[in-house]
Design a protein around this motif. Structure first.
Motif, PDB file in Angstrom:
ATOM      1  N   VAL A 132       1.170  -1.256  -0.101  1.00 36.27           N
ATOM      2  CA  VAL A 132       0.194   0.204   0.385  1.00 36.27           C
ATOM      3  C   VAL A 132       0.741   1.278  -0.067  1.00 36.27           C
ATOM      4  N   THR A 133       1.892   1.388   0.985  1.00 32.87           N
ATOM      5  CA  THR A 133       2.616   2.200   0.596  1.00 32.87           C
ATOM      6  C   THR A 133       3.572   2.537  -0.852  1.00 32.87           C
ATOM      7  N   PHE A 134       3.520   1.895  -1.294  1.00 32.52           N
ATOM      8  CA  PHE A 134       4.412   1.386  -2.840  1.00 32.52           C
ATOM      9  C   PHE A 134       3.270   2.466  -3.406  1.00 32.52           C
ATOM     10  N   HIS A 135       1.833   1.796  -3.034  1.00 37.15           N
ATOM     11  CA  HIS A 135       0.595   1.976  -4.446  1.00 37.15           C
ATOM     12  C   HIS A 135       0.337   3.501  -3.819  1.00 37.15           C
ATOM     13  N   VAL A 136       1.031   4.306  -2.716  1.00 36.09           N
ATOM     14  CA  VAL A 136      -0.165   5.434  -2.308  1.00 36.09           C
ATOM     15  C   VAL A 136       1.448   6.671  -2.905  1.00 36.09           C
ATOM     16  N   GLY A 137       2.392   5.356  -2.458  1.00 33.44           N
ATOM     17  CA  GLY A 137       3.972   7.042  -2.283  1.00 33.44           C
ATOM     18  C   GLY A 137       4.644   7.310  -3.347  1.00 33.44           C
ATOM     19  N   SER A 138       4.085   6.100  -5.033  1.00 34.21           N
ATOM     20  CA  SER A 138       4.809   6.375  -6.377  1.00 34.21           C
ATOM     21  C   SER A 138       4.168   7.184  -7.453  1.00 34.21           C
ATOM     22  N   LEU A 139       2.517   6.893  -6.590  1.00 32.63           N
ATOM     23  CA  LEU A 139       1.449   8.288  -7.485  1.00 32.63           C
ATOM     24  C   LEU A 139       1.656   9.251  -7.562  1.00 32.63           C
ATOM     25  N   TRP A 140       2.740  10.641  -6.806  1.00 34.11           N
ATOM     26  CA  TRP A 140       3.430  11.971  -7.295  1.00 34.11           C
ATOM     27  C   TRP A 140       3.917  11.287  -8.664  1.00 34.11           C
ATOM     28  N   TRP A 141       5.154  10.729  -8.190  1.00 35.91           N
ATOM     29  CA  TRP A 141       5.963  10.738  -9.921  1.00 35.91           C
ATOM     30  C   TRP A 141       5.058   9.926 -11.124  1.00 35.91           C
ATOM     31  N   PHE A 142       4.298   8.738 -10.494  1.00 34.48           N
ATOM     32  CA  PHE A 142       3.940   8.262 -11.576  1.00 34.48           C
ATOM     33  C   PHE A 142       2.986   9.445 -12.185  1.00 34.48           C
ATOM     34  N   TRP A 143       2.065   9.994 -11.527  1.00 35.54           N
ATOM     35  CA  TRP A 143       0.720  11.479 -11.939  1.00 35.54           C
ATOM     36  C   TRP A 143       2.015  11.896 -13.057  1.00 35.54           C
ATOM     37  N   LYS A 144       3.585  12.251 -12.380  1.00 31.63           N
ATOM     38  CA  LYS A 144       3.919  13.800 -13.861  1.00 31.63           C
ATOM     39  C   LYS A 144       4.318  13.242 -15.055  1.00 31.63           C
ATOM     40  N   LEU A 145       4.806  11.764 -15.792  1.00 32.41           N
ATOM     41  CA  LEU A 145       4.539  11.307 -16.314  1.00 32.41           C
ATOM     42  C   LEU A 145       4.088  10.969 -16.916  1.00 32.41           C
ATOM     43  N   THR A 146       2.120  11.401 -16.632  1.00 27.57           N
ATOM     44  CA  THR A 146       1.358  11.406 -17.869  1.00 27.57           C
ATOM     45  C   THR A 146       1.633  12.496 -18.485  1.00 27.57           C
ATOM     46  N   THR A 147       2.310  13.315 -18.381  1.00 25.50           N
ATOM     47  CA  THR A 147       2.668  14.821 -19.363  1.00 25.50           C
ATOM     48  C   THR A 147       4.536  14.510 -19.414  1.00 25.50           C
ATOM     49  N   ALA A 148       4.759  14.213 -19.329  1.00 22.63           N
ATOM     50  CA  ALA A 148       6.143  14.197 -19.613  1.00 22.63           C
ATOM     51  C   ALA A 148       6.543  13.762 -20.977  1.00 22.63           C
ATOM     52  N   ALA A 149       7.819  14.423 -21.382  1.00 24.83           N
ATOM     53  CA  ALA A 149       8.096  13.916 -22.514  1.00 24.83           C
ATOM     54  C   ALA A 149       8.817  12.481 -22.354  1.00 24.83           C
ATOM     55  N   GLY A 150       9.230  11.787 -23.740  1.00 20.59           N
ATOM     56  CA  GLY A 150       9.810   9.972 -23.352  1.00 20.59           C
ATOM     57  C   GLY A 150       8.996   9.050 -22.951  1.00 20.59           C
ATOM     58  N   TRP A 151       7.798   9.522 -21.947  1.00 23.45           N
ATOM     59  CA  TRP A 151       7.036   8.428 -21.900  1.00 23.45           C
ATOM     60  C   TRP A 151       5.158   8.632 -22.543  1.00 23.45           C
ATOM     61  N   THR A 152       4.643   7.521 -22.261  1.00 27.40           N
ATOM     62  CA  THR A 152       3.637   7.120 -22.425  1.00 27.40           C
ATOM     63  C   THR A 152       2.511   7.477 -21.570  1.00 27.40           C
ATOM     64  N   PRO A 153       2.087   8.224 -21.598  1.00 27.82           N
ATOM     65  CA  PRO A 153       0.949   8.949 -20.719  1.00 27.82           C
ATOM     66  C   PRO A 153      -0.222   8.200 -20.587  1.00 27.82           C
ATOM     67  N   TRP A 154      -1.388   7.434 -21.993  1.00 23.79           N
ATOM     68  CA  TRP A 154      -2.067   6.557 -20.901  1.00 23.79           C
ATOM     69  C   TRP A 154      -2.083   5.836 -20.097  1.00 23.79           C
ATOM     70  N   VAL A 155      -0.544   5.128 -20.797  1.00 22.55           N
ATOM     71  CA  VAL A 155      -0.351   3.561 -19.568  1.00 22.55           C
ATOM     72  C   VAL A 155       0.156   4.049 -18.398  1.00 22.55           C
ATOM     73  N   TRP A 156       0.689   5.962 -18.365  1.00 26.26           N
ATOM     74  CA  TRP A 156       0.879   5.841 -16.755  1.00 26.26           C
ATOM     75  C   TRP A 156      -0.566   6.408 -15.924  1.00 26.26           C
ATOM     76  N   GLN A 157      -1.278   6.327 -17.078  1.00 27.36           N
ATOM     77  CA  GLN A 157      -2.837   7.313 -16.577  1.00 27.36           C
ATOM     78  C   GLN A 157      -3.746   6.262 -16.031  1.00 27.36           C
ATOM     79  N   LEU A 158      -3.209   5.031 -16.473  1.00 24.30           N
ATOM     80  CA  LEU A 158      -3.941   3.764 -16.470  1.00 24.30           C
ATOM     81  C   LEU A 158      -3.052   3.102 -15.059  1.00 24.30           C
ATOM     82  N   GLN A 159      -1.687   3.072 -14.725  1.00 28.67           N
ATOM     83  CA  GLN A 159      -1.184   2.816 -13.853  1.00 28.67           C
ATOM     84  C   GLN A 159      -1.936   3.321 -12.280  1.00 28.67           C
ATOM     85  N   CYS A 160      -1.425   4.980 -12.584  1.00 32.16           N
ATOM     86  CA  CYS A 160      -2.355   5.124 -11.650  1.00 32.16           C
ATOM     87  C   CYS A 160      -3.809   4.957 -11.208  1.00 32.16           C
ATOM     88  N   LEU A 161      -5.115   4.791 -12.027  1.00 30.78           N
ATOM     89  CA  LEU A 161      -5.629   4.098 -11.406  1.00 30.78           C
ATOM     90  C   LEU A 161      -5.395   3.264 -11.187  1.00 30.78           C
TER      91      LEU A 161
END
Length: 149
Positions: free
Chosen positions: A97-126
């Motif tokens: 649970v700590t991983f799932h909550v703690g990683s959200l901040w950085w995962f969400w930033k990848l939804t708009t960052a260059a070099g990453w696939t936004p929809w995959v990170w949106q799905l990962q955040c969900l």
């Protein structure tokens, strides 16, 4: 005779998937694939069909390839803790649970960052939000999650 409906039992089926059990293959899968070859599984043409990154990371001697494998090693340590080193269900659930909550901040930033696939990170955040909610419920609530045993 009179027909009476059976009362539903309150005991869960022995086949019910628990949060604790579900997290073992989840983290184990990422451990194996990230250590073995992140590009082959999660790259732009990866077998997993979830291209987390839009460019190849490279082998373990490149910065991206090295750090991806270190993420895999971290997941492997978690996985082995639960499957081989005696980590309790309670500690395992709190860790995941700590991983799932703690990683959200950085995962969400990848939804708009260059070099990453936004929809995959949106799905990962969900997925993280759903797993965090399931885990918190399974532990017995936020108070129990934060309680040191």
């Amino acid at each position: 005779g009179t027909f009476q409906a059976r009362k539903p039992t309150q005991t869960p089926s022995k086949m019910a998937l628990t949060y604790s059990d579900a997290m073992v293959p989840y983290f184990g899968m990422y451990a194996l694939t990230m250590c073995w070859d992140p590009d082959m599984f999660w790259g732009p043409n990866g077998l997993g069909q979830l291209p987390y990154f839009s460019k190849e990371l490279g082998d373990s001697t490149t910065a991206g390839g090295f750090f991806a494998r270190m993420v895999g090693l971290g997941f492997m340590i978690m996985f082995l803790g639960k499957t081989r080193f005696g980590v309790s269900d309670d500690a395992w659930m709190k860790t995941t649970v700590t991983f799932h909550v703690g990683s959200l901040w950085w995962f969400w930033k990848l939804t708009t960052a260059a070099g990453w696939t936004p929809w995959v990170w949106q799905l990962q955040c969900l997925i993280n939000v759903v797993f965090a909610a399931w885990g918190i419920q399974s532990v017995g609530g936020v108070d129990k999650l934060l309680k040191q045993d």
